[in-house]
Design a protein around this motif. Structure first.
Motif: not given
Length: 160
Positions: A11-17, A20-29, A116-123
């Protein structure tokens, strides 16, 4: 106890991903929103400069709008690739700009896969890309409608 620890770590790994992805997405927006201001200003100016030739007006405004939006998308892809580099998403030696392009455009070749520890960032990259491509499509359509409306108004004014 071991199962609870494993679940908590997962769960901690998913939240970290996710964060981090939300920060990058926010920058993109934010990049996309700022580029909208540029698109509006440039397309207005191009429209004014080409108002005497309606076919040129339509072409120039659309080329300007689409070119600026492509620049925005490329900048957004570069932000993702920088994010990938910061957290070491891909295997050593992977071309991160290419990897970000493949994810952002939802092409998904699969020749580079995230660790594997960052695989949520692709989607998350793909989700952001789809959202921002949709936003760009809406802007292109709106610009086209505005220019066609101006052309129709100019024709109506000449007929009087």
């Amino acid at each position: 106890m071991k199962d609870e620890t494993t679940r908590a770590f997962g769960a901690a790994r998913i939240l970290r991903q996710f964060f981090f992805g939300a920060i990058i997405s926010g920058c993109n927006i934010a990049i996309h929103a700022m580029m909208m201001l540029v698109v509006i200003g440039v397309t207005r100016r191009v429209s004014e400069l080409t108002s005497s030739r309606q076919a040129l007006r339509l072409t120039a405004v659309m080329v300007a709008a689409v070119s600026l939006l492509m620049v925005a998308h490329f900048a957004e892809i570069l932000v993702w690739s920088l994010g990938y580099a910061i957290v070491h998403v891909a295997p050593e030696g992977a071309d991160l700009v290419y990897f970000a392009f493949v994810n952002y455009t939802t092409l998904g070749y699969g020749d580079i896969v995230p660790l594997e520890r960052w695989r949520l960032l692709g989607p998350m990259t793909a989700m952001t890309g789809v959202l921002l491509f949709g936003w760009s499509t809406a802007v292109i359509f709106e610009v086209l409608q505005k220019v066609l409306s101006l052309i129709e108004s100019a024709r109506g004014g000449q007929a009087s």
